[in-house]
Design a protein around this motif. Structure first.
Motif, short mmCIF file in Angstrom:
data_model
loop_
_atom_site.label_atom_id
_atom_site.label_comp_id
_atom_site.label_asym_id
_atom_site.label_seq_id
_atom_site.Cartn_x
_atom_site.Cartn_y
_atom_site.Cartn_z
N TRP A 1 -1.48 1.36 -13.26
CA TRP A 1 -2.59 2.16 -13.73
C TRP A 1 -3.84 1.84 -12.93
CZ3 TRP A 1 -2.95 6.35 -16.45
CH2 TRP A 1 -4.22 6.78 -16.81
N PRO A 2 -4.62 2.79 -12.49
CA PRO A 2 -4.39 4.23 -12.58
C PRO A 2 -3.34 4.68 -11.58
CG PRO A 2 -6.48 3.81 -11.49
CD PRO A 2 -5.92 2.48 -11.92
N PRO A 3 -2.56 5.69 -11.92
CA PRO A 3 -1.40 6.08 -11.11
C PRO A 3 -1.74 6.49 -9.68
CG PRO A 3 -1.57 7.43 -13.10
CD PRO A 3 -2.69 6.46 -13.13
N GLN A 4 -2.87 7.11 -9.44
CA GLN A 4 -3.19 7.57 -8.08
C GLN A 4 -3.47 6.41 -7.13
OE1 GLN A 4 -5.11 8.09 -10.73
NE2 GLN A 4 -7.25 7.67 -10.27
N ASP A 5 -3.71 5.23 -7.64
CA ASP A 5 -4.01 4.08 -6.79
C ASP A 5 -2.80 3.20 -6.50
OD1 ASP A 5 -6.63 4.87 -6.71
OD2 ASP A 5 -7.27 3.52 -8.30
N ALA A 6 -1.62 3.56 -6.98
CA ALA A 6 -0.44 2.70 -6.84
C ALA A 6 -0.11 2.42 -5.38
CB ALA A 6 0.76 3.31 -7.55
N LYS A 7 -0.11 3.44 -4.53
CA LYS A 7 0.22 3.25 -3.12
C LYS A 7 -0.81 2.35 -2.45
CE LYS A 7 1.18 5.68 1.15
NZ LYS A 7 1.20 6.95 1.85
N LEU A 8 -2.09 2.58 -2.72
CA LEU A 8 -3.15 1.78 -2.13
C LEU A 8 -3.03 0.32 -2.56
CD1 LEU A 8 -5.71 1.61 -0.43
CD2 LEU A 8 -6.99 2.26 -2.47
N ARG A 9 -2.74 0.08 -3.85
CA ARG A 9 -2.61 -1.30 -4.33
C ARG A 9 -1.44 -2.00 -3.65
NH1 ARG A 9 -3.39 0.89 -9.25
NH2 ARG A 9 -1.28 0.43 -9.92
N ARG A 10 -0.32 -1.30 -3.48
CA ARG A 10 0.83 -1.92 -2.82
C ARG A 10 0.48 -2.29 -1.38
NH1 ARG A 10 3.66 1.75 -5.96
NH2 ARG A 10 3.69 3.34 -4.33
N ALA A 11 -0.21 -1.39 -0.68
CA ALA A 11 -0.61 -1.67 0.71
C ALA A 11 -1.57 -2.85 0.77
CB ALA A 11 -1.24 -0.43 1.34
N ALA A 12 -2.53 -2.88 -0.15
CA ALA A 12 -3.49 -3.98 -0.18
C ALA A 12 -2.80 -5.30 -0.50
CB ALA A 12 -4.59 -3.70 -1.20
N ARG A 13 -1.86 -5.27 -1.44
CA ARG A 13 -1.12 -6.48 -1.81
C ARG A 13 -0.34 -7.00 -0.61
NH1 ARG A 13 1.84 -4.55 -6.34
NH2 ARG A 13 -0.15 -4.38 -7.38
N THR A 14 0.29 -6.09 0.14
CA THR A 14 1.04 -6.48 1.33
C THR A 14 0.11 -7.06 2.38
OG1 THR A 14 2.68 -4.77 0.92
CG2 THR A 14 2.57 -5.63 3.15
N ALA A 15 -1.03 -6.41 2.60
CA ALA A 15 -1.99 -6.87 3.61
C ALA A 15 -2.51 -8.26 3.28
CB ALA A 15 -3.15 -5.89 3.74
N VAL A 16 -2.87 -8.49 2.03
CA VAL A 16 -3.39 -9.80 1.63
C VAL A 16 -2.31 -10.86 1.79
CG1 VAL A 16 -4.22 -11.16 -0.33
CG2 VAL A 16 -5.19 -8.91 0.12
N ALA A 17 -1.09 -10.54 1.37
CA ALA A 17 0.00 -11.52 1.45
C ALA A 17 0.31 -11.89 2.89
CB ALA A 17 1.25 -10.96 0.76
N LEU A 18 0.20 -10.94 3.79
CA LEU A 18 0.52 -11.21 5.20
C LEU A 18 -0.68 -11.65 6.01
CD1 LEU A 18 2.84 -8.15 5.91
CD2 LEU A 18 3.52 -10.52 5.47
N GLY A 19 -1.87 -11.58 5.43
CA GLY A 19 -3.07 -11.92 6.17
C GLY A 19 -3.44 -10.85 7.17
N VAL A 20 -3.07 -9.59 6.88
CA VAL A 20 -3.34 -8.47 7.77
C VAL A 20 -4.55 -7.71 7.25
CG1 VAL A 20 -2.37 -6.32 8.68
CG2 VAL A 20 -0.89 -8.31 8.34
N SER A 21 -5.40 -7.24 8.14
CA SER A 21 -6.58 -6.49 7.71
C SER A 21 -6.18 -5.12 7.16
CB SER A 21 -7.54 -6.31 8.88
OG SER A 21 -7.05 -5.32 9.77
N PRO A 22 -7.00 -4.56 6.27
CA PRO A 22 -6.72 -3.21 5.77
C PRO A 22 -6.65 -2.18 6.90
CG PRO A 22 -8.43 -4.24 4.46
CD PRO A 22 -8.18 -5.14 5.64
N GLY A 23 -7.46 -2.35 7.94
CA GLY A 23 -7.43 -1.43 9.08
C GLY A 23 -6.11 -1.48 9.83
N ALA A 24 -5.55 -2.68 9.98
CA ALA A 24 -4.25 -2.82 10.64
C ALA A 24 -3.16 -2.16 9.82
CB ALA A 24 -3.93 -4.30 10.87
#
Length: 110
Positions: free
Chosen positions: A13-36
């Motif tokens: 929740w909210p449903p429209q942000d699910a894809k963005l949250r998954r990408a952000a979670r992956t980026a943080v876990a890998l130490g990759v910038s949001p731009g990358a």
């Protein structure tokens, strides 16, 4: 803090942000910038190379931050023909925030 907040389960929740949250979670876990992450997710590798990975239709962007300033990079992402009238790249579909994140990433490639 960012790693901790990215791991909070909001039950999608909210449903429209699910894809963005998954990408952000992956980026943080890998130490990759949001731009990358956006560079990959938006398909930029289809035409552009970074460190010998990606396509060859567009220019190699490995050291683009050393060749172009942030303002020029942003102009190219808004409308490539404003910087190079012979550009074949279509204007990418980016939000203002996505353009800022990609510009930060590309400017740092020196």
């Amino acid at each position: 803090f960012l790693k901790w907040t990215s791991e909070i389960d909001t039950n999608e929740w909210p449903p429209q942000d699910a894809k963005l949250r998954r990408a952000a979670r992956t980026a943080v876990a890998l130490g990759v910038s949001p731009g990358a992450t956006l560079f990959k997710d938006k398909g930029c590798f289809g035409c552009h190379r970074l460190y010998e990975t990606g396509g060859t239709l567009g220019p190699d962007l490995t050291h683009v931050g050393g060749r172009l300033d942030r303002n020029t990079i942003e102009k190219i992402m808004e409308n490539p023909t404003t910087v190079n009238p012979k550009a074949t790249m279509p204007p990418p579909a980016l939000t203002h925030d996505e353009r800022d994140q990609l510009a930060d990433f590309l400017t740092g490639l020196k």
